[in-house]
Design a protein around this motif. Structure first.
Motif, PDB file in Angstrom:
ATOM      1  N   ILE A 264      29.489  46.931  41.134  1.00 20.15           N
ATOM      2  CA  ILE A 264      30.028  46.181  39.983  1.00 20.15           C
ATOM      3  C   ILE A 264      30.159  47.097  38.775  1.00 20.15           C
ATOM      4  O   ILE A 264      29.153  47.641  38.286  1.00 20.15           O
ATOM      5  CB  ILE A 264      29.100  44.994  39.651  1.00 20.15           C
ATOM      6  N   GLY A 265      31.385  47.304  38.318  1.00 22.86           N
ATOM      7  CA  GLY A 265      31.602  48.188  37.161  1.00 22.86           C
ATOM      8  C   GLY A 265      31.185  49.616  37.451  1.00 22.86           C
ATOM      9  O   GLY A 265      30.672  50.314  36.580  1.00 22.86           O
ATOM     10  N   ILE A 266      31.422  50.042  38.688  1.00 18.45           N
ATOM     11  CA  ILE A 266      31.115  51.425  39.114  1.00 18.45           C
ATOM     12  C   ILE A 266      32.431  52.078  39.524  1.00 18.45           C
ATOM     13  O   ILE A 266      33.180  51.509  40.329  1.00 18.45           O
ATOM     14  CB  ILE A 266      30.113  51.425  40.302  1.00 18.45           C
ATOM     15  N   SER A 267      32.717  53.259  38.990  1.00 21.32           N
ATOM     16  CA  SER A 267      34.025  53.875  39.241  1.00 21.32           C
ATOM     17  C   SER A 267      34.140  54.478  40.640  1.00 21.32           C
ATOM     18  O   SER A 267      35.216  54.541  41.217  1.00 21.32           O
ATOM     19  CB  SER A 267      34.302  54.955  38.188  1.00 21.32           C
ATOM     20  N   ALA A 284      33.924  45.978  45.890  1.00 25.59           N
ATOM     21  CA  ALA A 284      34.015  46.537  44.532  1.00 25.59           C
ATOM     22  C   ALA A 284      34.525  45.474  43.570  1.00 25.59           C
ATOM     23  O   ALA A 284      35.447  44.725  43.892  1.00 25.59           O
ATOM     24  CB  ALA A 284      34.950  47.734  44.525  1.00 25.59           C
ATOM     25  N   ILE A 285      33.882  45.412  42.416  1.00 25.57           N
ATOM     26  CA  ILE A 285      34.389  44.547  41.336  1.00 25.57           C
ATOM     27  C   ILE A 285      34.681  45.477  40.171  1.00 25.57           C
ATOM     28  O   ILE A 285      33.770  46.104  39.608  1.00 25.57           O
ATOM     29  CB  ILE A 285      33.351  43.476  40.931  1.00 25.57           C
ATOM     30  N   ASN A 286      35.960  45.604  39.836  1.00 26.24           N
ATOM     31  CA  ASN A 286      36.343  46.599  38.837  1.00 26.24           C
ATOM     32  C   ASN A 286      37.687  46.219  38.223  1.00 26.24           C
ATOM     33  O   ASN A 286      38.586  45.760  38.934  1.00 26.24           O
ATOM     34  CB  ASN A 286      36.448  47.985  39.512  1.00 26.24           C
ATOM     35  N   LEU A 305      34.294  41.946  35.286  1.00 24.56           N
ATOM     36  CA  LEU A 305      33.017  41.519  35.880  1.00 24.56           C
ATOM     37  C   LEU A 305      32.398  40.359  35.110  1.00 24.56           C
ATOM     38  O   LEU A 305      31.682  39.524  35.674  1.00 24.56           O
ATOM     39  CB  LEU A 305      32.047  42.698  35.992  1.00 24.56           C
ATOM     40  N   PHE A 306      32.690  40.295  33.793  1.00 23.54           N
ATOM     41  CA  PHE A 306      32.087  39.222  32.988  1.00 23.54           C
ATOM     42  C   PHE A 306      32.720  37.858  33.295  1.00 23.54           C
ATOM     43  O   PHE A 306      32.168  36.822  32.950  1.00 23.54           O
ATOM     44  CB  PHE A 306      32.180  39.556  31.492  1.00 23.54           C
ATOM     45  N   ASP A 307      33.886  37.886  33.966  1.00 22.92           N
ATOM     46  CA  ASP A 307      34.475  36.628  34.450  1.00 22.92           C
ATOM     47  C   ASP A 307      34.054  36.360  35.892  1.00 22.92           C
ATOM     48  O   ASP A 307      33.745  35.225  36.255  1.00 22.92           O
ATOM     49  CB  ASP A 307      36.019  36.710  34.398  1.00 22.92           C
TER      50      ASP A 307
HETATM   51  P1  FAD Z   1      31.961  55.147  34.994  1.00 20.39           P
HETATM   52  O1  FAD Z   1      32.480  56.287  35.781  1.00 20.39           O
HETATM   53  O2  FAD Z   1      32.091  55.186  33.545  1.00 20.39           O
HETATM   54  O3  FAD Z   1      32.689  53.854  35.578  1.00 20.39           O
HETATM   55  C1  FAD Z   1      32.602  52.589  35.019  1.00 20.39           C
HETATM   56  C2  FAD Z   1      33.557  51.686  35.787  1.00 20.39           C
HETATM   57  O4  FAD Z   1      33.427  50.365  35.317  1.00 20.39           O
HETATM   58  C3  FAD Z   1      35.023  52.068  35.602  1.00 20.39           C
HETATM   59  O5  FAD Z   1      35.626  52.225  36.897  1.00 20.39           O
HETATM   60  C4  FAD Z   1      35.641  50.899  34.862  1.00 20.39           C
HETATM   61  O6  FAD Z   1      36.963  50.622  35.281  1.00 20.39           O
HETATM   62  C5  FAD Z   1      34.716  49.776  35.250  1.00 20.39           C
HETATM   63  N1  FAD Z   1      34.645  48.705  34.259  1.00 20.39           N
HETATM   64  C6  FAD Z   1      34.533  48.836  32.913  1.00 20.39           C
HETATM   65  N2  FAD Z   1      34.450  47.619  32.334  1.00 20.39           N
HETATM   66  C7  FAD Z   1      34.521  46.727  33.338  1.00 20.39           C
HETATM   67  C8  FAD Z   1      34.495  45.288  33.387  1.00 20.39           C
HETATM   68  N3  FAD Z   1      34.340  44.546  32.290  1.00 20.39           N
HETATM   69  N4  FAD Z   1      34.616  44.681  34.608  1.00 20.39           N
HETATM   70  C9  FAD Z   1      34.751  45.401  35.737  1.00 20.39           C
HETATM   71  N5  FAD Z   1      34.788  46.764  35.751  1.00 20.39           N
HETATM   72  C10 FAD Z   1      34.663  47.405  34.568  1.00 20.39           C
HETATM   73  N6  FAD Z   1      26.109  59.351  39.547  1.00 20.39           N
HETATM   74  C11 FAD Z   1      25.517  58.419  40.310  1.00 20.39           C
HETATM   75  O7  FAD Z   1      25.876  57.220  40.277  1.00 20.39           O
HETATM   76  N7  FAD Z   1      24.497  58.781  41.146  1.00 20.39           N
HETATM   77  C12 FAD Z   1      24.059  60.046  41.259  1.00 20.39           C
HETATM   78  O8  FAD Z   1      23.117  60.321  42.018  1.00 20.39           O
HETATM   79  C13 FAD Z   1      24.695  61.051  40.473  1.00 20.39           C
HETATM   80  N8  FAD Z   1      24.318  62.342  40.564  1.00 20.39           N
HETATM   81  C14 FAD Z   1      24.992  63.280  39.844  1.00 20.39           C
HETATM   82  C15 FAD Z   1      24.655  64.632  40.009  1.00 20.39           C
HETATM   83  C16 FAD Z   1      25.349  65.584  39.296  1.00 20.39           C
HETATM   84  C17 FAD Z   1      24.967  67.042  39.509  1.00 20.39           C
HETATM   85  C18 FAD Z   1      26.366  65.207  38.409  1.00 20.39           C
HETATM   86  C19 FAD Z   1      27.135  66.253  37.656  1.00 20.39           C
HETATM   87  C20 FAD Z   1      26.692  63.897  38.246  1.00 20.39           C
HETATM   88  C21 FAD Z   1      26.015  62.894  38.940  1.00 20.39           C
HETATM   89  N9  FAD Z   1      26.324  61.551  38.791  1.00 20.39           N
HETATM   90  C22 FAD Z   1      25.725  60.630  39.588  1.00 20.39           C
HETATM   91  C23 FAD Z   1      27.244  61.055  37.727  1.00 20.39           C
HETATM   92  C24 FAD Z   1      28.653  60.771  38.226  1.00 20.39           C
HETATM   93  O9  FAD Z   1      29.429  61.940  38.142  1.00 20.39           O
HETATM   94  C25 FAD Z   1      29.320  59.686  37.400  1.00 20.39           C
HETATM   95  O10 FAD Z   1      29.321  60.077  36.044  1.00 20.39           O
HETATM   96  C26 FAD Z   1      28.657  58.321  37.505  1.00 20.39           C
HETATM   97  O11 FAD Z   1      28.506  57.958  38.859  1.00 20.39           O
HETATM   98  C27 FAD Z   1      29.541  57.280  36.829  1.00 20.39           C
HETATM   99  O12 FAD Z   1      28.855  56.063  36.818  1.00 20.39           O
HETATM  100  P2  FAD Z   1      29.662  54.700  36.686  1.00 20.39           P
HETATM  101  O13 FAD Z   1      30.591  54.535  37.829  1.00 20.39           O
HETATM  102  O14 FAD Z   1      28.640  53.632  36.467  1.00 20.39           O
HETATM  103  O15 FAD Z   1      30.427  54.867  35.299  1.00 20.39           O
END
Ligand code: FAD
Length: 318
Positions: A264-267, A284-286, A305-307
Motif C-alpha cells: 500500500i503506497g509502495i512504489s 498493489a494499491i497505488n 489508498l485513503f479511499d
Molecule cells: P516511494 O518510493 O516514495 O513510493 C511511494 C509510493 O506511494 C509511490 O509509488 C506513490 O505513487 C504512492 N502513493 C503516494 N500517495 C499515495 C496515495 N494516497 N494512495 C496510493 N498510493 C500513493 N527500501 C525498502 O523498502 N527496503 C529495503 O530493504 C531497502 N534497502 C535499501 C538499501 C539500499 C542500499 C538503498 C540505497 C536503498 C534501500 N531502500 C530500501 C530504499 C529504496 O530505494 C526506496 O527508496 C524505498 O523502497 C521507497 O519506499 P516507498 O515505496 O515506501 O516510497
C-alpha cells in the motif's frame, strides 16, 4: 568429493523455512555432481528437527546436540569436523544472520573460497557457477568456482523440499572444545515490535511512503486487524521511526514469502522488491499506474489508498 553438506537453520525452537529450501538447492547440486546430500542439524531439539527435515532428496542427516540456540563457535567446530569426516565438495549454509556468521569462519578454517547470497547454482561437472545480485538487484553476476567451496543461499530462491524421505539419521559425535567457545547466549531481548517475525507470516499488509503521516498508520493497522494480517513496511517508514526495524521488507530488511503481500503506497523500488518478490500473490494499491510495483503485482488497485483502504476495512469487517 562430490557430496554436498547443507546446514539447517533454526531460531527460538523453530526451524526456519530456508532449512527446507536448502534441501532443494543441495539436492540439485548433488544431482549435478553425482554425489549425496548430507544435512547437518546442530543444536536445539535436534531429533525433532531431523524428523521434520527428513524429506525427499536427503541421503543422510547428521545431528549435533549441543545447546539450544545458535552459537558461532559450536557451529564452526561442528561443520568443520563434519567436513573432515564427510569430505563434501560443497558446504551450503543459509544466507541468514546465523549462516553469515559462521560460513566465512568455516571457509577460513578450511581454506576454501566462500560465495554468499547466491540465488542460483549450476554445476557442469567441473565448475560451479554461482549467481548473485548486485546493485540492489539491478545486475546479476556469475561467479565461477573450481573445487571445494562454501556457499550461502538466499532464502525464498529455491522451493521448499517436500515429501517424506528415508534418510539415515545419525548422531555425529562432534568434539566441541568448550574452551574455544567465546560467546554464550544468556537470553533474548526483542527489539521494539515484539517477537513478530514478518518472514514467517502468511499474509502481510505492507505500508510505504504513500501513507504520508505517522498518524495515518492506524488506518493500515485497522486493515491488518480486519484481515488477521501482519503489518510490514518499506524502508522510509522504518527510517522515520514509525515502525521498528524488524518490520522492514527488502534488501536491507527481511526477505518475506507470504501467500499474499498487499503493498500500500509502495512504489516497488528494486531494494524493496528484492525482499518480497517471492510472495505467492502480490496486490498493489497505488495512485500511480506506472509505479514499478505494477510490473510484479498480480492484482492492482490504481486509486488513492485513503479511499480504498477504508472501503476494504468495511468489507472485511463484515
Ligand atoms: P516511494 O518510493 O516514495 O513510493 C511511494 C509510493 O506511494 C509511490 O509509488 C506513490 O505513487 C504512492 N502513493 C503516494 N500517495 C499515495 C496515495 N494516497 N494512495 C496510493 N498510493 C500513493 N527500501 C525498502 O523498502 N527496503 C529495503 O530493504 C531497502 N534497502 C535499501 C538499501 C539500499 C542500499 C538503498 C540505497 C536503498 C534501500 N531502500 C530500501 C530504499 C529504496 O530505494 C526506496 O527508496 C524505498 O523502497 C521507497 O519506499 P516507498 O515505496 O515506501 O516510497
Amino acid at each position: 568429493m562430490t557430496d554436498v553438506l547443507a546446514v539447517a537453520d533454526h531460531r527460538r525452537g523453530e526451524l526456519r523455512d530456508v532449512s527446507y529450501e536448502i534441501i532443494t538447492a543441495g539436492r540439485q547440486l548433488a544431482d549435478e555432481t553425482g554425489g549425496d546430500l548430507h544435512l547437518a542439524v546442530i543444536s536445539g531439539t535436534v531429533d525433532d528437527f531431523a524428523d521434520k527435515l527428513n524429506r525427499e532428496g536427503v541421503d543422510a542427516i547428521h545431528t549435533v546436540s549441543h545447546g539450544e540456540e545458535f552459537n558461532h563457535d559450536v557451529y564452526t567446530q561442528a561443520v568443520t569436523q563434519l567436513y573432515d569426516e564427510l569430505a563434501p565438495q560443497y558446504v551450503l549454509t543459509p544466507n541468514s544472520v546465523n549462516g553469515l556468521d559462521y560460513a566465512p569462519a568455516i571457509a577460513n578454517q578450511l581454506d576454501l573460497p566462500v560465495v554468499t547470497d547466491t540465488i542460483d547454482l549450476d554445476n557442469d561437472g567441473e565448475t560451479l557457477v554461482a549467481t548473485r545480485e548486485m546493485y540492489g538487484g539491478k545486475v546479476e553476476t556469475t561467479n565461477q568456482l573450481e573445487g571445494d567451496a562454501v556457499v550461502t543461499i538466499r532464502g525464498a530462491e529455491w522451493p521448499a523440499a517436500e515429501g517424506t524421505g528415508d534418510a539415515a539419521i545419525e548422531a555425529f559425535d562432534a568434539d566441541i572444545d568448550e574452551d574455544a567457545i567465546g560467546s554464550t547466549v544468556n537470553g533474548f531481548e526483542e527489539v521494539g515490535g515484539g517477537d513478530v517475525d514478518i518472514s514467517e507470516a502468511d499474509l502481510l499488509v505492507s505500508v510505504g511512503r504513500g501513507i504520508e503521516e505517522e498518524e495515518n498508520l492506524d488506518l493500515i493497522r485497522d486493515l491488518a486487524d480486519a484481515l488477521g494480517a501482519t503489518l510490514s513496511s518499506s524502508r522510509p517508514i522504518v527510517d522515520n521511526g514509525w515502525l521498528p526495524k524488524n518490520r522492514q521488507v527488502g534488501q536491507s530488511g527481511k526477505v518475506v514469502t507470504p501467500d499474499v503481500y498487499i503493498a500500500i503506497g509502495i512504489s516497488g523500488a528494486v531494494q524493496h522488491v528484492a525482499g518480497m518478490k517471492g510472495s505467492d500473490t502480490i496486490v498493489a494499491i497505488n495512485t500511480d499506474p506506472n509505479a514499478p510495483i505494477m510490473d510484479i503485482a498480480d492484482y492492482a488497485i490504481v486509486d488513492d489508498l485513503f479511499d480504498v483502504v477504508p472501503e476494504l476495512i468495511e468489507e472485511f469487517d463484515e
